[in-house]
Design a protein around this motif. Structure first.
Motif, PDB file in Angstrom:
ATOM      1  N   LEU A 125       0.841  -1.199   0.000  1.00 55.84           N
ATOM      2  CA  LEU A 125       0.000   0.000   0.000  1.00 55.84           C
ATOM      3  C   LEU A 125       0.875   1.249   0.000  1.00 55.84           C
ATOM      4  O   LEU A 125       1.843   1.323   0.759  1.00 55.84           O
ATOM      5  CB  LEU A 125      -0.897  -0.006   1.243  1.00 55.84           C
ATOM      6  CG  LEU A 125      -1.764   1.228   1.497  1.00 55.84           C
ATOM      7  CD1 LEU A 125      -2.787   1.417   0.371  1.00 55.84           C
ATOM      8  CD2 LEU A 125      -2.472   1.104   2.843  1.00 55.84           C
ATOM      9  N   VAL A 126       0.531   2.216  -0.851  1.00 52.29           N
ATOM     10  CA  VAL A 126       1.230   3.505  -0.868  1.00 52.29           C
ATOM     11  C   VAL A 126       0.203   4.586  -0.580  1.00 52.29           C
ATOM     12  O   VAL A 126      -0.757   4.772  -1.339  1.00 52.29           O
ATOM     13  CB  VAL A 126       1.919   3.760  -2.226  1.00 52.29           C
ATOM     14  CG1 VAL A 126       2.577   5.144  -2.232  1.00 52.29           C
ATOM     15  CG2 VAL A 126       2.959   2.675  -2.507  1.00 52.29           C
ATOM     16  N   HIS A 127       0.389   5.270   0.529  1.00 52.79           N
ATOM     17  CA  HIS A 127      -0.541   6.307   0.987  1.00 52.79           C
ATOM     18  C   HIS A 127      -0.023   7.670   0.533  1.00 52.79           C
ATOM     19  O   HIS A 127       1.115   8.025   0.810  1.00 52.79           O
ATOM     20  CB  HIS A 127      -0.630   6.246   2.520  1.00 52.79           C
ATOM     21  CG  HIS A 127      -1.347   7.404   3.141  1.00 52.79           C
ATOM     22  ND1 HIS A 127      -2.696   7.402   3.356  1.00 52.79           N
ATOM     23  CD2 HIS A 127      -0.890   8.601   3.597  1.00 52.79           C
ATOM     24  CE1 HIS A 127      -3.044   8.542   3.938  1.00 52.79           C
ATOM     25  NE2 HIS A 127      -1.961   9.283   4.074  1.00 52.79           N
ATOM     26  N   VAL A 128      -0.862   8.421  -0.192  1.00 53.40           N
ATOM     27  CA  VAL A 128      -0.489   9.765  -0.621  1.00 53.40           C
ATOM     28  C   VAL A 128      -1.506  10.773  -0.096  1.00 53.40           C
ATOM     29  O   VAL A 128      -2.649  10.426   0.191  1.00 53.40           O
ATOM     30  CB  VAL A 128      -0.374   9.877  -2.158  1.00 53.40           C
ATOM     31  CG1 VAL A 128       0.745   8.998  -2.685  1.00 53.40           C
ATOM     32  CG2 VAL A 128      -1.676   9.518  -2.842  1.00 53.40           C
ATOM     33  N   ALA A 129      -1.079  12.023   0.003  1.00 57.16           N
ATOM     34  CA  ALA A 129      -1.926  13.046   0.618  1.00 57.16           C
ATOM     35  C   ALA A 129      -2.945  13.651  -0.349  1.00 57.16           C
ATOM     36  O   ALA A 129      -3.962  14.181   0.084  1.00 57.16           O
ATOM     37  CB  ALA A 129      -1.055  14.164   1.198  1.00 57.16           C
ATOM     38  N   GLN A 130      -2.668  13.586  -1.655  1.00 57.22           N
ATOM     39  CA  GLN A 130      -3.516  14.306  -2.601  1.00 57.22           C
ATOM     40  C   GLN A 130      -3.975  13.427  -3.755  1.00 57.22           C
ATOM     41  O   GLN A 130      -3.303  12.481  -4.135  1.00 57.22           O
ATOM     42  CB  GLN A 130      -2.746  15.485  -3.195  1.00 57.22           C
ATOM     43  CG  GLN A 130      -2.241  16.470  -2.162  1.00 57.22           C
ATOM     44  CD  GLN A 130      -1.445  17.566  -2.830  1.00 57.22           C
ATOM     45  OE1 GLN A 130      -2.020  18.373  -3.560  1.00 57.22           O
ATOM     46  NE2 GLN A 130      -0.149  17.597  -2.610  1.00 57.22           N
ATOM     47  N   LEU A 131      -5.111  13.814  -4.321  1.00 56.61           N
ATOM     48  CA  LEU A 131      -5.627  13.165  -5.524  1.00 56.61           C
ATOM     49  C   LEU A 131      -4.976  13.758  -6.766  1.00 56.61           C
ATOM     50  O   LEU A 131      -4.369  14.817  -6.711  1.00 56.61           O
ATOM     51  CB  LEU A 131      -7.137  13.408  -5.635  1.00 56.61           C
ATOM     52  CG  LEU A 131      -8.071  12.506  -4.844  1.00 56.61           C
ATOM     53  CD1 LEU A 131      -9.480  13.062  -4.909  1.00 56.61           C
ATOM     54  CD2 LEU A 131      -8.037  11.093  -5.372  1.00 56.61           C
ATOM     55  N   GLY A 132      -5.141  13.086  -7.871  1.00 58.39           N
ATOM     56  CA  GLY A 132      -4.851  13.658  -9.168  1.00 58.39           C
ATOM     57  C   GLY A 132      -3.403  13.808  -9.548  1.00 58.39           C
ATOM     58  O   GLY A 132      -2.542  13.051  -9.118  1.00 58.39           O
ATOM     59  N   ASP A 133      -3.150  14.843 -10.387  1.00 60.19           N
ATOM     60  CA  ASP A 133      -1.818  15.013 -10.949  1.00 60.19           C
ATOM     61  C   ASP A 133      -0.991  16.083 -10.257  1.00 60.19           C
ATOM     62  O   ASP A 133      -0.034  16.608 -10.827  1.00 60.19           O
ATOM     63  CB  ASP A 133      -1.908  15.291 -12.454  1.00 60.19           C
ATOM     64  CG  ASP A 133      -2.774  16.514 -12.765  1.00 60.19           C
ATOM     65  OD1 ASP A 133      -3.194  17.211 -11.817  1.00 60.19           O
ATOM     66  OD2 ASP A 133      -3.011  16.774 -13.946  1.00 60.19           O
ATOM     67  N   ALA A 134      -1.340  16.413  -9.021  1.00 62.24           N
ATOM     68  CA  ALA A 134      -0.485  17.300  -8.222  1.00 62.24           C
ATOM     69  C   ALA A 134       0.821  16.559  -7.943  1.00 62.24           C
ATOM     70  O   ALA A 134       0.858  15.327  -8.017  1.00 62.24           O
ATOM     71  CB  ALA A 134      -1.182  17.649  -6.905  1.00 62.24           C
ATOM     72  N   PRO A 135       1.916  17.299  -7.639  1.00 63.24           N
ATOM     73  CA  PRO A 135       3.155  16.588  -7.293  1.00 63.24           C
ATOM     74  C   PRO A 135       2.902  15.585  -6.164  1.00 63.24           C
ATOM     75  O   PRO A 135       2.358  15.941  -5.127  1.00 63.24           O
ATOM     76  CB  PRO A 135       4.085  17.711  -6.835  1.00 63.24           C
ATOM     77  CG  PRO A 135       3.574  18.916  -7.549  1.00 63.24           C
ATOM     78  CD  PRO A 135       2.080  18.740  -7.623  1.00 63.24           C
ATOM     79  N   LEU A 136       3.259  14.363  -6.387  1.00 61.62           N
ATOM     80  CA  LEU A 136       2.974  13.234  -5.484  1.00 61.62           C
ATOM     81  C   LEU A 136       1.497  13.039  -5.180  1.00 61.62           C
ATOM     82  O   LEU A 136       1.127  12.504  -4.150  1.00 61.62           O
ATOM     83  CB  LEU A 136       3.788  13.334  -4.201  1.00 61.62           C
ATOM     84  CG  LEU A 136       5.254  12.903  -4.345  1.00 61.62           C
ATOM     85  CD1 LEU A 136       5.975  13.059  -3.043  1.00 61.62           C
ATOM     86  CD2 LEU A 136       5.410  11.551  -4.916  1.00 61.62           C
ATOM     87  N   GLY A 137       0.627  13.464  -6.115  1.00 57.76           N
ATOM     88  CA  GLY A 137      -0.785  13.104  -6.061  1.00 57.76           C
ATOM     89  C   GLY A 137      -0.929  11.666  -6.539  1.00 57.76           C
ATOM     90  O   GLY A 137       0.035  11.054  -7.011  1.00 57.76           O
ATOM     91  N   THR A 138      -2.131  11.109  -6.464  1.00 63.45           N
ATOM     92  CA  THR A 138      -2.324   9.695  -6.809  1.00 63.45           C
ATOM     93  C   THR A 138      -1.925   9.379  -8.251  1.00 63.45           C
ATOM     94  O   THR A 138      -1.219   8.405  -8.504  1.00 63.45           O
ATOM     95  CB  THR A 138      -3.792   9.277  -6.593  1.00 63.45           C
ATOM     96  OG1 THR A 138      -4.648  10.232  -7.240  1.00 63.45           O
ATOM     97  CG2 THR A 138      -4.140   9.174  -5.123  1.00 63.45           C
ATOM     98  N   ASP A 139      -2.368  10.199  -9.192  1.00 62.44           N
ATOM     99  CA  ASP A 139      -2.079   9.910 -10.599  1.00 62.44           C
ATOM    100  C   ASP A 139      -0.605  10.109 -10.930  1.00 62.44           C
ATOM    101  O   ASP A 139      -0.010   9.314 -11.660  1.00 62.44           O
ATOM    102  CB  ASP A 139      -2.949  10.776 -11.514  1.00 62.44           C
ATOM    103  CG  ASP A 139      -4.436  10.442 -11.373  1.00 62.44           C
ATOM    104  OD1 ASP A 139      -4.745   9.334 -10.887  1.00 62.44           O
ATOM    105  OD2 ASP A 139      -5.273  11.282 -11.719  1.00 62.44           O
ATOM    106  N   THR A 140      -0.011  11.174 -10.380  1.00 74.73           N
ATOM    107  CA  THR A 140       1.418  11.418 -10.597  1.00 74.73           C
ATOM    108  C   THR A 140       2.237  10.274 -10.025  1.00 74.73           C
ATOM    109  O   THR A 140       3.158   9.758 -10.670  1.00 74.73           O
ATOM    110  CB  THR A 140       1.844  12.738  -9.924  1.00 74.73           C
ATOM    111  OG1 THR A 140       1.036  13.804 -10.442  1.00 74.73           O
ATOM    112  CG2 THR A 140       3.308  13.040 -10.186  1.00 74.73           C
ATOM    113  N   THR A 141       1.904   9.866  -8.809  1.00 78.93           N
ATOM    114  CA  THR A 141       2.621   8.773  -8.151  1.00 78.93           C
ATOM    115  C   THR A 141       2.471   7.476  -8.939  1.00 78.93           C
ATOM    116  O   THR A 141       3.435   6.740  -9.138  1.00 78.93           O
ATOM    117  CB  THR A 141       2.117   8.588  -6.708  1.00 78.93           C
ATOM    118  OG1 THR A 141       2.281   9.827  -6.005  1.00 78.93           O
ATOM    119  CG2 THR A 141       2.887   7.507  -5.979  1.00 78.93           C
TER     120      THR A 141
END
Length: 199
Positions: free
Chosen positions: A85-101
């Protein structure tokens, strides 16, 4: 206060005591009840704090995914046995958002199945096979037999949110993530990526 006024019992269930719950316990207004098996060493996942200044250049894949080496190692080792599991703070294509990650991880781990879970894209349960699940807070799906490992990205971002209980809320979210990981006795590890001066 409401429980006292209505003369009823108050039960707080959590993976770790919040500061407010601990205050009630310390003042003898509440009793702490814990599951005995979690008290024994090895029955919960090991948690490693990995500084953002960690040796990212030791491995090309770690550098490619913009991961500290300790976090990359937790993912790599976990994938040898099951889902991570990789937990990220933001959705979407923000830096280290879900899509970017997800994009970065697909390049760093090209042969691994990677899925994104969020409130808009919920996943009910993760099968017990190697794969990476990238999720935002509160949308982490359980793995059938527990995750082999987890990485919590964006520790600095979560700790520096501009509201009063930011640190407490971050800690409770992180404990929730850790609760989904297998015990240390069977190799369960959580890597928290945060600056070394923030823990």
């Amino acid at each position: 206060l409401r429980a006292t006024k209505s003369n009823t019992a108050l039960v707080l269930g959590c993976w770790a005591n919040s500061p407010r719950a601990q205050q009630l316990i310390d003042s003898k207004k509440a009793i702490h009840v814990a599951c005995m098996k979690t008290r024994k060493k090895g029955n919960v996942a090991r948690i490693n704090v990995v500084g953002t200044e960690d040796e990212t250049k030791i491995d090309k894949a770690a550098t490619f995914a913009r991961l500290p080496y300790g976090a990359w190692r937790a993912i790599k080792d976990g994938l040898a046995k099951g889902p991570v599991l990789v937990h990220v703070a933001q959705l979407g294509d923000a830096p280290l958002g879900t899509d970017t990650t997800a994009g970065q991880f697909r390049k760093a781990f090209p042969s691994v199945a990677i899925v994104v879970a969020s409130a808009k894209r919920p996943i009910k349960e993760v099968p017990d096979r190697p794969g990476i699940v990238i999720a935002t807070s509160g949308s982490e799906p359980p793995a059938k037999h527990g995750y082999q490992g987890a990485v919590i990205l964006d520790g600095r971002t979560e700790l520096s949110r501009a509201f009063l209980n930011a640190r407490m809320d971050a800690a409770m979210r992180w404990f929730q993530v850790a609760s989904l990981v297998k015990p240390e006795a069977v190799g369960g590890v959580v890597a928290l990526v945060a600056p070394s001066d923030s823990t």
